[in-house]
Write a protein that holds these residues in place. Sequence first.
Motif, PDB file in Angstrom:
ATOM      1  N   ALA A   1      -4.732   6.017  -3.231  1.00  0.00           N
ATOM      2  CA  ALA A   1      -3.274   6.125  -3.159  1.00  0.00           C
ATOM      3  C   ALA A   1      -2.677   4.889  -2.484  1.00  0.00           C
ATOM      4  CB  ALA A   1      -2.877   7.389  -2.390  1.00  0.00           C
ATOM      5  N   VAL A   2      -3.346   4.407  -1.435  1.00  0.00           N
ATOM      6  CA  VAL A   2      -2.875   3.201  -0.748  1.00  0.00           C
ATOM      7  C   VAL A   2      -2.954   1.991  -1.682  1.00  0.00           C
ATOM      8  CG1 VAL A   2      -3.317   1.620   1.164  1.00  0.00           C
ATOM      9  CG2 VAL A   2      -3.483   4.094   1.526  1.00  0.00           C
ATOM     10  N   ALA A   3      -4.052   1.876  -2.424  1.00  0.00           N
ATOM     11  CA  ALA A   3      -4.217   0.750  -3.345  1.00  0.00           C
ATOM     12  C   ALA A   3      -3.137   0.756  -4.424  1.00  0.00           C
ATOM     13  CB  ALA A   3      -5.605   0.801  -3.978  1.00  0.00           C
ATOM     14  N   CYS A   4      -2.860   1.926  -4.991  1.00  0.00           N
ATOM     15  CA  CYS A   4      -1.802   2.036  -6.009  1.00  0.00           C
ATOM     16  C   CYS A   4      -0.433   1.741  -5.414  1.00  0.00           C
ATOM     17  CB  CYS A   4      -1.808   3.432  -6.625  1.00  0.00           C
ATOM     18  SG  CYS A   4      -3.265   3.814  -7.632  1.00  0.00           S
ATOM     19  N   GLY A   5      -0.207   2.255  -4.199  1.00  0.00           N
ATOM     20  CA  GLY A   5       1.081   2.021  -3.551  1.00  0.00           C
ATOM     21  C   GLY A   5       1.355   0.552  -3.294  1.00  0.00           C
ATOM     22  N   TRP A   6       0.354  -0.163  -2.772  1.00  0.00           N
ATOM     23  CA  TRP A   6       0.517  -1.604  -2.539  1.00  0.00           C
ATOM     24  C   TRP A   6       0.785  -2.338  -3.850  1.00  0.00           C
ATOM     25  CZ3 TRP A   6       1.971  -3.622   1.666  1.00  0.00           C
ATOM     26  CH2 TRP A   6       1.479  -3.232   2.913  1.00  0.00           C
TER      27      TRP A   6
END
Length: 309
Positions: A282-287
């Motif tokens: 989720a963090v990777a997609c958000g960034w």
Amino acid sequence: MSERSNDGGLLLSPGASPDAGLPAADLAAKHGLTVSGARPSLGAYVRQLWGRRHFILAFSSAKLTAQYSQAKLGQLWQVATPLLNAGVYFLIFGLILGADRGMAKGVYIPFLVTGIFVFTFTQSSVMSGVRAISGNLGLVRALHFPRAALPISFALQQLQQLLYSMVVLVLIVIAFGSYPDASWALVVPVLALQFLFNTGLALVCARAGAKTPDLAQLMPFVMRTWMYASGVMFSIRIMLQDKPQWISDVLQWNPAAVYMDLMRYSLIEGYGAGNLPPHVWAVACGWAVLCAVGGFVYFWKAEERYGRG
């Protein structure tokens, strides 16, 4: 000839052009004329970029081919440069400083090489983005095209270079006992997300570099600091285990560390999910989404100012 009517308006004489009495703005609007170099709407800008997709691909490929054209080893430097960097860091951090402590045998070298290759992808995208406009003013001033094509093509050039390097990375990983399995399929979404993030960052840096060319001199120091804070040469989780948890969390959630850790998890047999921060995908997609969309809009807002002044 024309005369003024009783109410002050213009009366056109017989045979005069029907456009003769129109203000310049109304006349331009009537004939579909727009201000030269004016910023198009966001939707129109996206369509213009899509129409230039062949130029973006050809330009990135040409820049990649020309990058080492003066060197005797030519394109081999695409792989040799990050490998030499990895060798230097292994000597300093692996042998002298013992940054491999806490890792299983045979993990540190693939860990280090993966980190170098992945971080170099982001670093090169940023550095080329800073000079995308300021370093190509002749092209910007001579031709009319959406200026975002330049930083996007430079980010694409770095992706192509990484794909060449991935062949060597795979051989190194296999040599140290990590063989292909289902987790290797995760490499594709990781690279796609990192490419989106890098492209957005290149767009931000391209606008900043167009206004302040001296940023290109400062950026190497920024990138070096970012590299040391992202766990390229050491495991953040192991090195900071005696520090407050929030410090480790902040460093692990920074985008460079996120994409490196996901790539290591995908390729290296002994690098398990315990090395990843919570909600890492989720963090990777958000960034990726935040930087790609935000960077694109930020760059587009200054479209009419590039190459002027």
